[in-house]
Design a protein around this motif. Sequence first.
Motif, PDB file in Angstrom:
ATOM      1  N   ALA A   2       0.916  -1.488   0.765  1.00  0.00           N
ATOM      2  CA  ALA A   2       0.135   0.018  -0.219  1.00  0.00           C
ATOM      3  C   ALA A   2       0.879   1.107   0.011  1.00  0.00           C
ATOM      4  CB  ALA A   2      -0.740   0.370   1.244  1.00  0.00           C
ATOM      5  N   THR A   3       2.128   1.391   0.595  1.00  0.00           N
ATOM      6  CA  THR A   3       2.979   2.499   0.497  1.00  0.00           C
ATOM      7  C   THR A   3       3.472   3.014  -1.048  1.00  0.00           C
ATOM      8  OG1 THR A   3       4.265   1.191   0.985  1.00  0.00           O
ATOM      9  CG2 THR A   3       3.707   1.985   3.001  1.00  0.00           C
ATOM     10  N   ARG A   4       3.665   1.479  -1.278  1.00  0.00           N
ATOM     11  CA  ARG A   4       4.237   1.948  -2.792  1.00  0.00           C
ATOM     12  C   ARG A   4       3.933   2.487  -3.231  1.00  0.00           C
ATOM     13  NH1 ARG A   4       6.567  -2.861  -6.538  1.00  0.00           N
ATOM     14  NH2 ARG A   4       7.779  -1.910  -7.551  1.00  0.00           N
ATOM     15  N   SER A   5       2.287   1.928  -3.926  1.00  0.00           N
ATOM     16  CA  SER A   5       2.020   2.837  -4.642  1.00  0.00           C
ATOM     17  C   SER A   5       0.250   3.769  -4.172  1.00  0.00           C
ATOM     18  CB  SER A   5      -0.188   1.695  -4.436  1.00  0.00           C
ATOM     19  OG  SER A   5      -0.358   1.579  -4.092  1.00  0.00           O
ATOM     20  N   GLY A   6       1.041   4.375  -2.617  1.00  0.00           N
ATOM     21  CA  GLY A   6       0.704   5.718  -2.774  1.00  0.00           C
ATOM     22  C   GLY A   6       1.928   6.806  -2.917  1.00  0.00           C
ATOM     23  N   THR A   7       3.016   6.242  -3.563  1.00  0.00           N
ATOM     24  CA  THR A   7       4.226   7.022  -3.362  1.00  0.00           C
ATOM     25  C   THR A   7       3.873   7.105  -4.846  1.00  0.00           C
ATOM     26  OG1 THR A   7       5.090   5.549  -1.391  1.00  0.00           O
ATOM     27  CG2 THR A   7       6.196   7.374  -3.442  1.00  0.00           C
ATOM     28  N   VAL A   8       3.783   6.587  -5.751  1.00  0.00           N
ATOM     29  CA  VAL A   8       3.234   6.381  -6.791  1.00  0.00           C
ATOM     30  C   VAL A   8       2.421   7.106  -7.329  1.00  0.00           C
ATOM     31  CG1 VAL A   8       3.247   4.766  -9.091  1.00  0.00           C
ATOM     32  CG2 VAL A   8       4.698   3.887  -7.420  1.00  0.00           C
ATOM     33  N   LEU A   9       1.647   7.072  -6.586  1.00  0.00           N
ATOM     34  CA  LEU A   9      -0.017   7.719  -6.916  1.00  0.00           C
ATOM     35  C   LEU A   9       0.564   9.533  -6.583  1.00  0.00           C
ATOM     36  CD1 LEU A   9      -2.527   7.574  -7.863  1.00  0.00           C
ATOM     37  CD2 LEU A   9      -3.530   7.557  -5.340  1.00  0.00           C
ATOM     38  N   ALA A  10       1.307   9.939  -5.378  1.00  0.00           N
ATOM     39  CA  ALA A  10       1.507  11.387  -4.949  1.00  0.00           C
ATOM     40  C   ALA A  10       2.555  11.578  -5.911  1.00  0.00           C
ATOM     41  CB  ALA A  10       2.013  10.692  -3.850  1.00  0.00           C
ATOM     42  N   ALA A  11       3.481  11.100  -6.894  1.00  0.00           N
ATOM     43  CA  ALA A  11       4.290  11.503  -7.685  1.00  0.00           C
ATOM     44  C   ALA A  11       3.247  11.159  -8.784  1.00  0.00           C
ATOM     45  CB  ALA A  11       5.153  10.207  -7.716  1.00  0.00           C
ATOM     46  N   GLY A  12       3.253  10.753  -9.068  1.00  0.00           N
ATOM     47  CA  GLY A  12       2.465  11.138 -10.642  1.00  0.00           C
ATOM     48  C   GLY A  12       1.546  12.334 -10.579  1.00  0.00           C
ATOM     49  N   SER A  13       0.827  12.376  -9.051  1.00  0.00           N
ATOM     50  CA  SER A  13      -0.224  13.401  -8.889  1.00  0.00           C
ATOM     51  C   SER A  13       0.439  15.289  -9.588  1.00  0.00           C
ATOM     52  CB  SER A  13      -0.922  13.462  -8.222  1.00  0.00           C
ATOM     53  OG  SER A  13      -1.902  12.629  -7.673  1.00  0.00           O
ATOM     54  N   ALA A  14       1.626  14.790  -8.772  1.00  0.00           N
ATOM     55  CA  ALA A  14       2.681  16.084  -8.023  1.00  0.00           C
ATOM     56  C   ALA A  14       3.090  16.134  -9.997  1.00  0.00           C
ATOM     57  CB  ALA A  14       3.949  16.275  -7.887  1.00  0.00           C
ATOM     58  N   ASN A  15       3.657  15.500 -11.435  1.00  0.00           N
ATOM     59  CA  ASN A  15       3.538  15.638 -12.574  1.00  0.00           C
ATOM     60  C   ASN A  15       2.601  15.830 -12.513  1.00  0.00           C
ATOM     61  OD1 ASN A  15       6.413  14.622 -11.691  1.00  0.00           O
ATOM     62  ND2 ASN A  15       5.992  12.362 -12.324  1.00  0.00           N
ATOM     63  N   ALA A  16       1.485  15.432 -12.731  1.00  0.00           N
ATOM     64  CA  ALA A  16      -0.026  15.427 -13.569  1.00  0.00           C
ATOM     65  C   ALA A  16      -0.146  17.457 -13.297  1.00  0.00           C
ATOM     66  CB  ALA A  16      -1.358  14.705 -13.121  1.00  0.00           C
ATOM     67  N   ALA A  17       0.423  17.801 -11.429  1.00  0.00           N
ATOM     68  CA  ALA A  17      -0.128  19.646 -11.964  1.00  0.00           C
ATOM     69  C   ALA A  17       1.466  20.151 -12.473  1.00  0.00           C
ATOM     70  CB  ALA A  17      -0.025  19.379 -10.299  1.00  0.00           C
ATOM     71  N   LYS A  18       2.553  19.751 -12.837  1.00  0.00           N
ATOM     72  CA  LYS A  18       3.128  20.614 -13.360  1.00  0.00           C
ATOM     73  C   LYS A  18       3.232  20.345 -14.663  1.00  0.00           C
ATOM     74  CE  LYS A  18       7.302  19.226 -10.799  1.00  0.00           C
ATOM     75  NZ  LYS A  18       8.099  17.931  -9.754  1.00  0.00           N
ATOM     76  N   LEU A  19       2.503  19.029 -15.318  1.00  0.00           N
ATOM     77  CA  LEU A  19       2.103  19.283 -16.679  1.00  0.00           C
ATOM     78  C   LEU A  19       0.980  20.109 -17.055  1.00  0.00           C
ATOM     79  CD1 LEU A  19       2.293  15.346 -17.793  1.00  0.00           C
ATOM     80  CD2 LEU A  19       4.049  17.608 -18.871  1.00  0.00           C
ATOM     81  N   PHE A  20      -0.084  20.470 -16.087  1.00  0.00           N
ATOM     82  CA  PHE A  20      -1.187  21.407 -16.467  1.00  0.00           C
ATOM     83  C   PHE A  20      -0.699  22.956 -15.824  1.00  0.00           C
ATOM     84  CE2 PHE A  20      -4.689  22.899 -14.277  1.00  0.00           C
ATOM     85  CZ  PHE A  20      -5.743  23.287 -15.233  1.00  0.00           C
ATOM     86  N   VAL A  21       0.042  23.424 -15.243  1.00  0.00           N
ATOM     87  CA  VAL A  21       0.265  24.331 -15.558  1.00  0.00           C
ATOM     88  C   VAL A  21       2.265  24.621 -16.656  1.00  0.00           C
ATOM     89  CG1 VAL A  21       2.355  25.928 -14.181  1.00  0.00           C
ATOM     90  CG2 VAL A  21       0.825  24.820 -12.642  1.00  0.00           C
ATOM     91  N   ALA A  22       2.564  24.212 -16.647  1.00  0.00           N
ATOM     92  CA  ALA A  22       3.103  24.258 -18.308  1.00  0.00           C
ATOM     93  C   ALA A  22       2.594  23.890 -19.506  1.00  0.00           C
ATOM     94  CB  ALA A  22       3.867  23.117 -18.210  1.00  0.00           C
ATOM     95  N   ALA A  23       0.969  22.824 -19.350  1.00  0.00           N
ATOM     96  CA  ALA A  23       0.805  24.129 -20.609  1.00  0.00           C
ATOM     97  C   ALA A  23      -0.437  25.122 -20.129  1.00  0.00           C
ATOM     98  CB  ALA A  23      -0.972  22.273 -20.144  1.00  0.00           C
ATOM     99  N   LEU A  24      -1.043  25.271 -18.962  1.00  0.00           N
ATOM    100  CA  LEU A  24      -1.424  27.348 -19.750  1.00  0.00           C
ATOM    101  C   LEU A  24      -0.654  27.562 -19.323  1.00  0.00           C
ATOM    102  CD1 LEU A  24      -3.621  26.768 -15.564  1.00  0.00           C
ATOM    103  CD2 LEU A  24      -4.368  26.873 -17.584  1.00  0.00           C
ATOM    104  N   ALA A  25       1.044  28.306 -18.491  1.00  0.00           N
ATOM    105  CA  ALA A  25       1.674  28.899 -19.379  1.00  0.00           C
ATOM    106  C   ALA A  25       1.457  28.724 -21.045  1.00  0.00           C
ATOM    107  CB  ALA A  25       2.819  28.609 -18.592  1.00  0.00           C
ATOM    108  N   PHE A  26       1.759  27.413 -21.469  1.00  0.00           N
ATOM    109  CA  PHE A  26       2.741  27.466 -23.329  1.00  0.00           C
ATOM    110  C   PHE A  26       0.993  27.980 -23.893  1.00  0.00           C
ATOM    111  CE2 PHE A  26       1.334  25.541 -27.271  1.00  0.00           C
ATOM    112  CZ  PHE A  26       2.135  25.914 -27.295  1.00  0.00           C
ATOM    113  N   THR A  27      -0.206  27.720 -23.149  1.00  0.00           N
ATOM    114  CA  THR A  27      -1.415  28.841 -24.058  1.00  0.00           C
ATOM    115  C   THR A  27      -1.293  30.414 -23.771  1.00  0.00           C
ATOM    116  OG1 THR A  27      -2.731  26.403 -23.276  1.00  0.00           O
ATOM    117  CG2 THR A  27      -4.594  28.322 -23.816  1.00  0.00           C
ATOM    118  N   GLY A  28      -1.709  30.725 -22.881  1.00  0.00           N
ATOM    119  CA  GLY A  28      -1.313  32.158 -22.263  1.00  0.00           C
ATOM    120  C   GLY A  28      -0.472  32.794 -23.148  1.00  0.00           C
ATOM    121  N   ALA A  29       0.759  32.299 -23.291  1.00  0.00           N
ATOM    122  CA  ALA A  29       1.978  32.967 -24.675  1.00  0.00           C
ATOM    123  C   ALA A  29       1.489  32.676 -25.668  1.00  0.00           C
ATOM    124  CB  ALA A  29       3.385  31.987 -24.366  1.00  0.00           C
TER     125      ALA A  29
END
Length: 171
Positions: A2-29
């Motif tokens: 359970a700890t290993r899948s929680g870590t992967v899920l947390a890391a995946g959410s962080a990457n998704a948030a970074k990708l979302f912010v990057a997409a917003l910046a690109f769209t704005g530019a």
Amino acid sequence: MATRSGTVLAAGSANAAKLFVAALAFTGAYTGLSAYGIATSAPDPAGHTVNLSARELPITRPIAAERPATAGEVSVSALPGGSGCVRTFSARALVGDEQAEQAVSYRWRLARWSPDTRTWHTYLVHHAGFAGTERTVDWEEHVTGDPGWYRVDLAVEGAKTIRSDRFRMSC
């Protein structure tokens, strides 16, 4: 496990948030550059022709029907129209000056008769002037909701004041 899948899920959410912010910046530019490109590619307005149109308005009173002004006399006439207790009048006189180099100053005064004091009281005043030898001067004024007897005085600088006949305004 359970700890290993929680870590992967947390890391995946962080990457998704970074990708979302990057997409917003690109769209704005991209949007900003598109707007800049559109603004700078606007055609030069100097080559365009502008057509103006005018609308004709009918004359509300005939000009030829007015009496010619005479020296030493103030003529007053009521203008057509007005609703309720609003009345418009026109005063006219001929003012002359023998010394054409100097300006002529004059004052119109609308006086109202007071039955209490049995005297004429100033109701409205208008100052004006011109340079020249002779000119027909006009004054148009509105009286609103004050029926009674009136007269118009014309005081020309350096000359005797001339008065119109009294006239009645009624509602």
